[in-house]
Design an enzyme around this catalytic site. Sequence first.
Site, PDB file in Angstrom:
ATOM      1  N   PHE A 133      34.474  75.462  20.429  1.00 27.03           N
ATOM      2  CA  PHE A 133      34.128  75.984  21.752  1.00 27.03           C
ATOM      3  C   PHE A 133      35.308  75.889  22.712  1.00 27.03           C
ATOM      4  CE2 PHE A 133      29.937  74.461  20.287  1.00 27.03           C
ATOM      5  CZ  PHE A 133      29.115  75.525  20.625  1.00 27.03           C
ATOM      6  N   ASP A 134      35.531  76.953  23.455  1.00 26.66           N
ATOM      7  CA  ASP A 134      36.315  76.823  24.673  1.00 26.66           C
ATOM      8  C   ASP A 134      35.441  76.008  25.636  1.00 26.66           C
ATOM      9  OD1 ASP A 134      38.326  77.510  26.691  1.00 26.66           O
ATOM     10  OD2 ASP A 134      36.740  78.753  27.547  1.00 26.66           O
ATOM     11  N   LEU A 135      36.038  75.466  26.687  1.00 28.02           N
ATOM     12  CA  LEU A 135      35.263  74.625  27.609  1.00 28.02           C
ATOM     13  C   LEU A 135      34.932  75.356  28.918  1.00 28.02           C
ATOM     14  CD1 LEU A 135      34.061  71.773  28.067  1.00 28.02           C
ATOM     15  CD2 LEU A 135      36.237  71.143  29.102  1.00 28.02           C
TER      16      LEU A 135
END
Length: 216
Positions: A9-11
């Site tokens: 995941f990107d944040l």
Amino acid sequence: MSHYKAVLFDLDGTLIDTNELIIQTFQTVLDEKFPGKYSRESILPFLGPPLYETFTQVDPTKVDDLIAAYRKWNVENHDSMVQAFPGVVDTVKELHARGIQLAIVSTKRNEMIERALNLMAIREYFSAVIGLDDVKNAKPDPEPVQLALSKLNVAPEVALMVGDNFHDIMAGRAAGVDSVAVAWSIKGLDYLLAFEPKFTLHSMDELLTIVDGEDK
């Protein structure tokens, strides 16, 4: 049996809504140094790339000062302005419960990634956290995605990269990972579709269906 064994995941803008925090941080810092020069619209392209890259474009002679000012305001206002997007916490917990390996692949400093994950009470579900401090080349380079895969010990073809920006899709593709674009991206879904993600999410819980292989 699920085709996918890991989700990266990107944040910012993907799991946690930091858009307003980031925009207001840029606006505050840029208004102070360059009064009236930057509108809200002109700041939107700054969401995603590392600060160094953005501020080099703004003024290469003031990069260190701008980064320092940005980080100071951002840290002071972080906890009051950041929240998880709807469905994120439950989906992360459910993926973890199903035995899916989880990682964060972000262009933020690790300290701020940890702070956000702890604030959302989801840190324990991530086996790897890759931030700006861990790599020479940030997304869209594949290096951070490849590092996350090696830490999780999973092959690219059984991993997903979920993000809200073209950097995430490009980094995933370059690393041989299927990419997932989130419809709540501040850039807009139409913008992301131009980069041809494999999947799109209109709500975070749709990720469970993708991992189950029902969309394959």
